[in-house]
Enzyme design. Structure first.
Site, PDB file in Angstrom:
ATOM      1  N   GLU A 115       0.794  -1.208   0.070  1.00 58.56           N
ATOM      2  CA  GLU A 115      -0.159  -0.022  -0.138  1.00 58.56           C
ATOM      3  C   GLU A 115       0.948   1.142   0.132  1.00 58.56           C
ATOM      4  O   GLU A 115       2.034   1.237   0.126  1.00 58.56           O
ATOM      5  CB  GLU A 115      -1.103  -0.173   1.255  1.00 58.56           C
ATOM      6  CG  GLU A 115      -1.770  -1.255   1.191  1.00 58.56           C
ATOM      7  CD  GLU A 115      -3.013  -1.210   2.027  1.00 58.56           C
ATOM      8  OE1 GLU A 115      -2.940  -0.285   3.080  1.00 58.56           O
ATOM      9  OE2 GLU A 115      -4.033  -1.796   1.736  1.00 58.56           O
TER      10      GLU A 115
ATOM     11  N   CYS B 195      -1.788  -4.581  -5.754  1.00 64.70           N
ATOM     12  CA  CYS B 195      -2.556  -5.605  -5.126  1.00 64.70           C
ATOM     13  C   CYS B 195      -1.396  -6.986  -5.188  1.00 64.70           C
ATOM     14  O   CYS B 195      -0.376  -6.960  -5.760  1.00 64.70           O
ATOM     15  CB  CYS B 195      -3.643  -6.198  -6.039  1.00 64.70           C
ATOM     16  SG  CYS B 195      -4.886  -5.251  -5.835  1.00 64.70           S
TER      17      CYS B 195
ATOM     18  N   GLU C  99      -1.671  -9.809  -6.349  1.00 67.92           N
ATOM     19  CA  GLU C  99      -1.738 -10.698  -7.532  1.00 67.92           C
ATOM     20  C   GLU C  99      -0.636 -10.120  -8.436  1.00 67.92           C
ATOM     21  O   GLU C  99       0.026 -10.853  -9.348  1.00 67.92           O
ATOM     22  CB  GLU C  99      -3.077 -10.864  -8.179  1.00 67.92           C
ATOM     23  CG  GLU C  99      -4.080 -11.634  -7.337  1.00 67.92           C
ATOM     24  CD  GLU C  99      -4.706 -10.784  -6.343  1.00 67.92           C
ATOM     25  OE1 GLU C  99      -4.321  -9.586  -5.667  1.00 67.92           O
ATOM     26  OE2 GLU C  99      -5.932 -10.945  -5.927  1.00 67.92           O
TER      27      GLU C  99
ATOM     28  N   CYS D 100      -9.263  -8.348  -7.773  1.00 64.63           N
ATOM     29  CA  CYS D 100      -9.898  -7.449  -8.205  1.00 64.63           C
ATOM     30  C   CYS D 100     -10.026  -7.277  -9.913  1.00 64.63           C
ATOM     31  O   CYS D 100      -9.267  -7.990 -10.365  1.00 64.63           O
ATOM     32  CB  CYS D 100      -9.305  -6.174  -7.446  1.00 64.63           C
ATOM     33  SG  CYS D 100      -7.616  -5.491  -8.346  1.00 64.63           S
TER      34      CYS D 100
ATOM     35  N   CYS E 173      -6.487  -6.630 -11.529  1.00 67.18           N
ATOM     36  CA  CYS E 173      -5.830  -7.685 -11.531  1.00 67.18           C
ATOM     37  C   CYS E 173      -6.535  -8.904 -12.436  1.00 67.18           C
ATOM     38  O   CYS E 173      -5.340  -9.687 -13.121  1.00 67.18           O
ATOM     39  CB  CYS E 173      -5.707  -8.601 -10.086  1.00 67.18           C
ATOM     40  SG  CYS E 173      -4.929  -7.449  -9.042  1.00 67.18           S
TER      41      CYS E 173
HETATM   42  N1  THU Z   1      -6.027  -6.449  -2.512  1.00 67.55           N
HETATM   43  C1  THU Z   1      -5.431  -7.449  -2.946  1.00 67.55           C
HETATM   44  O1  THU Z   1      -4.052  -7.227  -2.616  1.00 67.55           O
HETATM   45  N2  THU Z   1      -5.797  -8.115  -3.640  1.00 67.55           N
HETATM   46  C2  THU Z   1      -6.947  -8.465  -3.865  1.00 67.55           C
HETATM   47  O2  THU Z   1      -7.621  -9.292  -4.472  1.00 67.55           O
HETATM   48  C3  THU Z   1      -7.800  -7.523  -3.228  1.00 67.55           C
HETATM   49  C4  THU Z   1      -7.372  -6.230  -2.777  1.00 67.55           C
HETATM   50  C5  THU Z   1      -5.395  -5.333  -1.563  1.00 67.55           C
HETATM   51  C6  THU Z   1      -5.190  -4.034  -1.788  1.00 67.55           C
HETATM   52  C7  THU Z   1      -5.236  -3.414  -0.712  1.00 67.55           C
HETATM   53  O3  THU Z   1      -4.033  -3.113  -0.350  1.00 67.55           O
HETATM   54  C8  THU Z   1      -6.139  -4.062   0.165  1.00 67.55           C
HETATM   55  O4  THU Z   1      -6.211  -5.238  -0.315  1.00 67.55           O
HETATM   56  C9  THU Z   1      -7.264  -3.381   0.482  1.00 67.55           C
HETATM   57  O5  THU Z   1      -8.207  -3.633  -0.633  1.00 67.55           O
END
Ligand code: THU
Length: 129
Positions: free
Chosen positions: A43, A52, A54, A85, A88
């Site tokens: 983040e 993310c 993935e 998401c 991704c």
């Molecule tokens: N996030 C992921 O890393 N992968 C997902 O499949 C969904 C969301 C992360 C992004 C962010 O850091 C946190 O989860 C909340 O959305």
């Protein structure tokens, strides 16, 4: 089954940098010849720059020269399993095609999907012809 892939995703989740959402995600992608690359969410204080798990995994793999992916695992610590998401899904489709997506959590739940089912009617390079 897929134990090494799941272990890699679990270990990656421990490395997640998620001070804003506190939602730790681990992922790992597997190539046709059985090599595995991990990723976690990273983040940013400028929230939209967050990456993310993935995409961290697939970009690391591609940067290392890997191609021909067959599977992506995603792990969270919530009762609801977390699917990739939309961003991704698009990135994975472009680089991997119809991957198997294995979702699991620390509670022992697991589900598997085909990326083609999660992203119907995708945009891809064929539209650029
Ligand atoms: N996030 C992921 O890393 N992968 C997902 O499949 C969904 C969301 C992360 C992004 C962010 O850091 C946190 O989860 C909340 O959305």
């Amino acid at each position: 089954m897929h134990e090494a892939l799941k272990e890699a995703a679990l270990a990656a989740r421990q490395r997640a940098h998620a001070p804003f959402s506190r939602f730790l995600v681990g992922a790992a992608v597997e190539t046709a010849d059985g090599r595995i690359w991990p990723g976690c969410n990273v983040e940013n204080s400028s929230y939209g720059l967050t990456m993310c798990a993935e995409r961290t995994a697939i970009f690391s793999a591609v940067a290392a020269g890997a191609r021909h992916f067959v599977r992506c695992a995603v792990v969270v610590d919530t009762p609801k399993l977390t699917p990739p998401c939309g961003a991704c899904r698009q990135v994975l489709w472009d680089l991997c095609g119809d991957l198997e997506i294995v979702l699991f959590n620390l509670q022992g739940d697991e589900a598997a999907y085909r990326l083609a089912d999660l992203l119907p009617h995708p945009f891809d390079a064929t539209f650029l012809d």
